[in-house]
Design a protein around this motif. Sequence first.
Motif, PDB file in Angstrom:
ATOM      1  N   TYR A  50       4.567 -49.368 -19.236  1.00 50.69           N
ATOM      2  CA  TYR A  50       4.065 -48.004 -19.900  1.00 50.69           C
ATOM      3  C   TYR A  50       3.252 -48.311 -20.973  1.00 50.69           C
ATOM      4  O   TYR A  50       2.970 -49.579 -21.520  1.00 50.69           O
ATOM      5  CB  TYR A  50       5.320 -47.234 -20.836  1.00 50.69           C
ATOM      6  N   VAL A  60       6.726 -41.447 -16.978  1.00 47.93           N
ATOM      7  CA  VAL A  60       8.101 -41.792 -16.578  1.00 47.93           C
ATOM      8  C   VAL A  60       8.451 -41.424 -15.302  1.00 47.93           C
ATOM      9  O   VAL A  60       9.110 -42.018 -14.501  1.00 47.93           O
ATOM     10  CB  VAL A  60       9.230 -41.125 -17.746  1.00 47.93           C
ATOM     11  N   ARG A  61       7.922 -40.149 -14.838  1.00 45.12           N
ATOM     12  CA  ARG A  61       8.249 -39.814 -13.462  1.00 45.12           C
ATOM     13  C   ARG A  61       7.693 -40.984 -12.405  1.00 45.12           C
ATOM     14  O   ARG A  61       8.036 -41.172 -11.521  1.00 45.12           O
ATOM     15  CB  ARG A  61       7.859 -38.283 -13.170  1.00 45.12           C
ATOM     16  N   ASP A  64       9.349 -44.058 -12.140  1.00 46.65           N
ATOM     17  CA  ASP A  64      10.679 -43.716 -11.552  1.00 46.65           C
ATOM     18  C   ASP A  64      10.610 -43.781  -9.955  1.00 46.65           C
ATOM     19  O   ASP A  64      11.198 -44.483  -9.294  1.00 46.65           O
ATOM     20  CB  ASP A  64      11.590 -42.327 -11.965  1.00 46.65           C
ATOM     21  N   ASP A  85       5.966 -51.485 -24.438  1.00 46.14           N
ATOM     22  CA  ASP A  85       7.132 -51.007 -23.960  1.00 46.14           C
ATOM     23  C   ASP A  85       8.205 -50.692 -25.033  1.00 46.14           C
ATOM     24  O   ASP A  85       8.303 -51.661 -25.723  1.00 46.14           O
ATOM     25  CB  ASP A  85       7.696 -51.615 -22.799  1.00 46.14           C
ATOM     26  N   ARG A  89      14.382 -48.454 -24.073  1.00 45.62           N
ATOM     27  CA  ARG A  89      14.042 -47.216 -23.283  1.00 45.62           C
ATOM     28  C   ARG A  89      13.827 -47.843 -21.678  1.00 45.62           C
ATOM     29  O   ARG A  89      14.392 -47.127 -20.654  1.00 45.62           O
ATOM     30  CB  ARG A  89      12.972 -46.324 -23.692  1.00 45.62           C
ATOM     31  N   LEU A  90      12.950 -48.789 -21.848  1.00 45.56           N
ATOM     32  CA  LEU A  90      12.858 -49.262 -20.451  1.00 45.56           C
ATOM     33  C   LEU A  90      14.047 -49.986 -19.797  1.00 45.56           C
ATOM     34  O   LEU A  90      14.095 -49.955 -18.499  1.00 45.56           O
ATOM     35  CB  LEU A  90      11.585 -50.401 -20.464  1.00 45.56           C
TER      36      LEU A  90
END
Length: 388
Positions: A50, A60-61, A64, A85, A89-90
Amino acid sequence: MRILHTSDWHLGRSFHREGMLTHQAAFVDHLLEVVDSEHVDLVVVAGDVYDRALPHVDAVRLADEALARLAASPAKVVLSSGNHDSAQRLGFSSRLIDAAGVFIRTDPSTVGAPILLDDEHGPVAVHAIPYLDPIAVHEPWGLPARSHEAALAEAMRRVRADLARRSARSVVLAHAFVAGAEPSDSERDISVGGVSRVATSLFDDVDYVALGHLHGRHTLADHLRYSGSPLAYSFSEADQHKGSWLVEIGPEGLVSAEFVGAPVPRSLARLRGELDHLLSDPGLARHEQDWVQVTLTDQVRPVRAMERLRQRFPHTLVLGFEESGPRLGALPARRTEGRTDHDIALEFVKDLRGAPATDAEAALLREAVDSCCDDAEADPRPPAGRPA
């Protein structure tokens, strides 16, 4: 084992306010095509998935979707976190995701514990070193200094300690600034105490090291490479060739490394010159659909320069002006006593750019002066019909 080395996706990043998510999605499509056509066994992503610690939901989408598609492919995936990053979260649910063949490593405490994969020649130990903040790991790791060199030296000590216990070929992922490579303008400074580079010797005796952080591809040694970012994120990357390394590890170690170019959504161009020349030069026609950065060298700044540039180069994103006159601190001292504010402003303009203000500019300056001096001592307006 065939390995595809990529890094620095920076999902969610823009390019001078141009959205890049569509182009990043096209890179993911390209990546899956290469995995299929080149029979890739392992995809490694060396950090900066990210662009920010709290990524936009669309980024994020896309991440994924990319990981789900890779998990459905024959290839395994090893991914580590970068300095952009959020490790927490990652790395969320990474222990569950391992079961899908996607191995996400973001926690420094896992350094030295490899992902073990096999091919027809035996095991390959993949050590994914996440970005290590020297200040964060200094105390827990008992480092001798708060530096990237100390942090990565300890990380590689742990990696070598593991490799000494097993007979396996080795692959290491690291997100760092390694000496011998040149940065771009789009990378975030990770220096601590003014020092960010680490020595190439830290990675000796590893079969392949997949580096991330720098956005240009570099070969520091046969076994030590940066893939660079898959897309350009600054005009300093205009001459870079973007893509991934396709690496083959044989029974004795590294066999080959071939660069696989990524799709280019729009080329970059950096143009410099006088406005009229840039608008009329037939040799610049090849840049008319590029993203363009322009530096104008006109003695007097042209009126509506960006508007006129975009008539020929509609994707001009950055406009700058080369200094041709004196700097503010180098202007000559002028007498101001007994002179009107308007006269002083006009003289300042003439000294700064080497040409007097136009009638329209002079009128605008007078309006500005008067709006700041709404009192009895304001500069008097000339009688109607008499020039200022």
